[in-house]
Design a protein around this motif. Structure first.
Motif, PDB file in Angstrom:
ATOM      1  N   PRO A 102       0.813  -1.229   0.000  1.00 27.38           N
ATOM      2  CA  PRO A 102       0.000   0.000   0.000  1.00 27.38           C
ATOM      3  C   PRO A 102       0.840   1.270   0.000  1.00 27.38           C
ATOM      4  O   PRO A 102       0.408   2.289  -0.532  1.00 27.38           O
ATOM      5  CB  PRO A 102      -0.815  -0.136   1.295  1.00 27.38           C
ATOM      6  N   TYR A 103       2.032   1.207   0.592  1.00 23.47           N
ATOM      7  CA  TYR A 103       2.920   2.374   0.555  1.00 23.47           C
ATOM      8  C   TYR A 103       3.915   2.295  -0.588  1.00 23.47           C
ATOM      9  O   TYR A 103       3.986   3.203  -1.434  1.00 23.47           O
ATOM     10  CB  TYR A 103       3.671   2.507   1.876  1.00 23.47           C
ATOM     11  N   THR A 104       4.682   1.208  -0.657  1.00 21.92           N
ATOM     12  CA  THR A 104       5.741   1.126  -1.670  1.00 21.92           C
ATOM     13  C   THR A 104       5.165   1.042  -3.075  1.00 21.92           C
ATOM     14  O   THR A 104       5.753   1.580  -4.026  1.00 21.92           O
ATOM     15  CB  THR A 104       6.641  -0.079  -1.393  1.00 21.92           C
ATOM     16  N   GLY A 105       4.027   0.372  -3.239  1.00 22.67           N
ATOM     17  CA  GLY A 105       3.420   0.287  -4.566  1.00 22.67           C
ATOM     18  C   GLY A 105       2.983   1.649  -5.068  1.00 22.67           C
ATOM     19  O   GLY A 105       3.226   2.013  -6.225  1.00 22.67           O
ATOM     20  N   SER A 106       2.338   2.416  -4.182  1.00 18.76           N
ATOM     21  CA  SER A 106       1.923   3.774  -4.575  1.00 18.76           C
ATOM     22  C   SER A 106       3.133   4.643  -4.856  1.00 18.76           C
ATOM     23  O   SER A 106       3.120   5.465  -5.786  1.00 18.76           O
ATOM     24  CB  SER A 106       1.074   4.392  -3.461  1.00 18.76           C
TER      25      SER A 106
END
Length: 859
Positions: free
Chosen positions: A253-257
């Motif tokens: 949810p953080y690194t993908g965004s």
């Protein structure tokens, strides 16, 4: 009981010393820890007269704290920050970082608790890892203190960098446990720690430790499994790969965004040249004198201090080298890291490493500090455990002590030449020198023999002295770099006269823009409900915002690609299209601006200028224009200000067919009941006489959905940056919601990864319990077999003893029989015959009376 009580008391004493020295200004003085000291150093808050201390750390004050206050006070689950510049996506690391949840407390309390938590967690994780590799509590404590407050952890104390680094030793802890015994639980623990590190907000630092732990896995795995069947090493490598994949998925949810934003907008690619940046060899001086770069702006990339004990104990690495566990890996790592930081030898390899080749290479100083801290614990622990084993080990220890003493004397005699005019701290140099001499005294005292009680007391006193000395050394070093404000001052500065003026005159989401980089600097406005188009974040690396802001001023991003700054404006119309109502700056800068009318001065050193013609947050339009590309669109917007015209570009989302020629807006066509929620949702009632485009002058990143009377409709990109919605004739309720599909997908994948990690933990616990029960059963069987063997052995021994005694009795009887027979034969032989002279006639053959034969006596 004393086995754990004395070490526990010694370690607790060391921690108390560490915390008291580190926070002495807070505990015993009139200060409190607060990164908002940067606010009090700038206008308009510098006029309040609040005293500050420590470094000015702008990144925390203009990004971390304002966003945290908006997110957690009160707690709001949102994927969009409406008050961040023109609006910006919320970073999911705000929720995935465990420490961020402390921001639900008052801001001053939260900052202090987060600071202490980082120190204690980093210390505890390093302590556990060094104990895992075979060291006692003495070496583990010194490693923990040296790492928890090393230069990298201290300089990045308020940033996510230090939160990532505080978990790092746990990666190696689970890796080493898995090396010794393959268990699914250990790989699940590795995945969980890696996920926390990646989601903490600085994935580059997590990648640093990921690569180092991978090297640790290969080095130690090949060595430990070299004589084992090859499949065991293959299984181990596969376990590592699965754990890394799960950890990466947990943080999606953080690194993908993040990858979808800076990875696709060219920002990451633009920083590939950072991989070749090297540090100066002069920076090695900061290993001994950490304050040499105290006044330098790039202190985070230049300080290497990890404590005096790791440096003075470094020569002991070669002593008992083969007997020390894992020492080869960390000693080799130090050599490689020094070459990476200070030379370009390994640049071709480093440039190929994804996720780290876009950041300053010198930031791997954190890995050097990590390796030095671990090596210090190994070396110092070896002194306490092996210095008295043999005469040779005693002699080696004494020689090492003499060499280190000479090095200390030479270094401090050359202090003035080493400092060479740089900023230094003489008090800390004295402290470090005393701790170094204490270590030399320990090297000279420990090998001395004597009664066991006496040597034990000497060892305990030496350990306590080194523990307290290292705690004082690191605490005094780090305390100088903590930002402070007066204890009675407000953590968030009270609104000044300029801010109160803006609050009164921007109640309908009108925006402001600040001049310069430090006056009322980025995102400070979020505390006061004021909208500022500038900020500090990755959203400003998006191509559309960057191009628009560079039209306002071509040097807007010259200082930083993520923090725009304006000293002047090349075009007034583009400000009006943004909905900017006020230009704010210090009085001198505002007075130099000739446009926008007469400035309004305030008593806090700031002035404002009002832009009369500007768009509202929700703007009805009566005309629409389509352009073939963005350049034409921006040129048209630059040339004139058309408040009721919406501009579309075919390069972005646009209507397939523009509305037919529209009539000018009538007086009865209005927008009312505007509601702005904290999660970015905007709703309003639009009354129009014919189909119109309604322009919502908030940033459109392509993830917005519009609902007209509950029916979903398209959201177009109007006026290059904003949201445009087609509304049919009549009165309608319109609502715009942020619905990022990619984020929802990432959340789903992360949930799957969390379930898989939990399953690994459960399965690992299940299999380990089965294995434990099997071991217990095997131990019971083995113990029963031993008991039976002992019992059988006792019976066999008794039987053998009985047979032996019977044989001895038979032998004794036979010997007695033989003796009697021999005696009888001798007696018969000595008796005279019948026909011998003097013999009796009756005993002869002629008729004398013969003697009767004796019957043999029964035995």
């Amino acid at each position: 009981m004393t086995r754990w009580l004395l070490p526990a008391c010694a370690c607790l004493t060391g921690l108390v010393v560490l915390l008291c020295v580190l926070y002495n200004a807070v505990i015993f003085g009139d200060w409190k820890l607060s990164f908002t000291n940067a606010n009090y150093l700038s206008l308009p808050f510098s006029s309040s007269g609040v005293k500050t201390s420590g470094p000015r750390l702008n990144d925390i004050a203009d990004n971390v704290l304002p966003i945290a206050s908006q997110t957690f006070q009160p707690l709001t689950f949102t994927a969009w920050l409406p008050n961040f510049g023109l609006g910006a996506p919320q970073s999911m690391s705000e929720y995935m970082s465990l420490l961020n949840w402390l921001y639900m407390l008052p801001l001053d309390t939260a900052q202090q608790l987060i600071s202490a938590a980082k120190v204690l967690i980093a210390f505890g994780s390093m302590y556990l890892f060094v104990r895992q590799i075979g060291c006692t509590w003495r070496g583990a404590f010194i490693s923990g203190v040296s790492y928890a407050l090393c230069a990298s952890m201290t300089m990045w104390h308020g940033w996510p960098h230090s939160e990532v680094s505080m978990y790092a030793p746990l990666l190696f802890l689970f890796m080493d446990k898995a090396l010794k015994r393959f268990s699914l639980r250990y790989w699940a623990g590795y995945a969980l720690v890696l996920g926390l590190m990646l989601a903490a907000g600085m994935p580059t630092y997590a990648a640093y430790f990921l690569y180092l732990s991978g090297a640790y896995m290969l080095f130690c795995g090949v060595r430990d499994y070299w004589a084992e069947p090859s499949y065991r090493l293959i299984v181990f490598v596969c376990g590592f790969a699965v754990a890394v994949a799960l950890g990466a998925a947990l943080s999606l949810p953080y690194t993908g965004s993040l990858m979808n934003s800076i990875g696709s907008n060219g920002y990451a690619a633009s920083r590939t040249g950072q991989a070749s940046h090297t540090a100066s060899w002069d920076d090695l001086r900061s290993l001994l004198f950490p304050y040499l770069h105290k006044a330098d702006e790039s202190v985070q990339e230049q300080s290497l201090y990890v404590g005096i004990l790791p440096i003075v104990s470094l020569p002991l690495t070669v002593v008992n080298f083969r007997r020390k566990k894992r020492v080869g890996f960390f000693a080799g790592s130090i050599v490689v890291l020094v070459l990476l930081i200070f030379t370009n030898v390994f640049d071709p390899v480093f440039a190929l490493l994804p996720f780290v080749n876009t950041s300053l290479k010198v930031r791997i100083i954190i890995l050097l500090d990590f390796a030095l801290a671990v090596l210090a614990g190994i070396n110092i622990d070896d002194v306490f455990t092996r210095c008295k084993i043999t005469l040779a080990s005693r002699i080696r220890t004494w020689i090492a002590g003499a060499v280190i003493l000479c090095a200390i004397v030479v270094t401090y005699q050359s202090y003035a030449r080493i400092v060479n005019g740089d900023v230094a701290d003489d008090n800390h140099a004295v402290i470090a020198g005393i701790v170094a001499l204490m270590f030399v005294a320990v090297l000279l005292l420990l090998p001395v023999g004597g009664p066991r009680i006496l040597t034990g007391m000497i060892s305990g006193v030496c350990a306590l002295a080194l523990i307290c000395g290292s705690a004082y050394d690191m605490g005094s070093f780090a305390s100088t770099y903590l930002p402070m404000i007066e204890k009675n001052a407000a953590t968030v500065p009270a609104a000044s006269s300029t801010i109160r003026y803006l609050q009164r005159n921007t109640k309908h989401q009108e925006k402001i823009v600040t001049l310069g980089g430090m006056d009322f600097f980025s995102l400070t406005n979020m505390y006061y409900g004021v909208r500022n188009i500038t900020g500090h974040g990755f959203v400003y690396t998006n191509a559309d915002i960057k191009a628009y802001f560079e039209r306002l001023n071509q040097h807007a991003f010259s200082a930083s690609p993520t923090r725009p700054q304006f000293l002047a404006f090349a075009n007034d119309h583009l400000l009006s299209y943004l909905g900017v109502k006020y230009i704010v700056g210090n009085t001198n800068d505002i007075d130099q601006m000739e446009s926008f009318g007469t400035p309004t001065a305030h008593d806090d050193g700031m002035s404002t200028k009002e832009i009369v013609d500007h768009v509202d947050q929700i703007q009805l339009t009566d005309s629409a224009v389509m352009f073939s590309n963005d350049k034409q669109l921006l040129e048209n917007m630059t040339s004139e200000f058309e408040q009721t015209t919406v501009h579309f570009s075919k390069k972005h989302s646009h209507p397939r067919q523009l509305l037919a020629s529209q009539q000018p807006l009538a007086d009865n066509e209005t927008v009312s009941d505007i509601v702005n929620d904290r999660n970015g949702t905007v709703s309003f009632t639009a009354t129009v006489n014919e189909a119109r485009y309604v322009l919502v002058n908030e940033y459109n990143d392509g993830n917005w959905a519009a609902y007209v009377d509950g029916e979903k409709t398209d959201v177009y990109k109007g006026n290059y940056l904003f949201r445009a919605v087609e509304v049919p004739a009549g009165t309608h309720h319109v609502e715009l919601r942020y619905e990022p599909k990619q984020l929802n997908d990432m959340l789903r994948y992360s949930t799957y990864a969390a379930a898989a990690t939990l399953a690994l933990l459960v399965l690992g616990a299940f299999f380990d319990s089965i294995a434990r029960l099997a071991r217990i059963g095997a131990m019971r069987v083995e113990r029963r077999e031993r008991e039976i063997a002992v019992a059988d052995g006792t019976m066999d021994a008794a039987l053998r003893l009985y047979k032996q005694r019977v044989a001895e009795a038979q032998a004794a009887g036979e010997r007695a029989m033989a003796q009697k027979q021999a005696a009888a034969v001798g007696k018969t032989a000595n008796r005279p015959a019948a026909n011998a002279p003097g013999g009796s006639q009756r005993d002869g053959m002629t008729g004398g009376k013969s003697k009767k034969k004796r019957k043999p006596r029964r035995r």
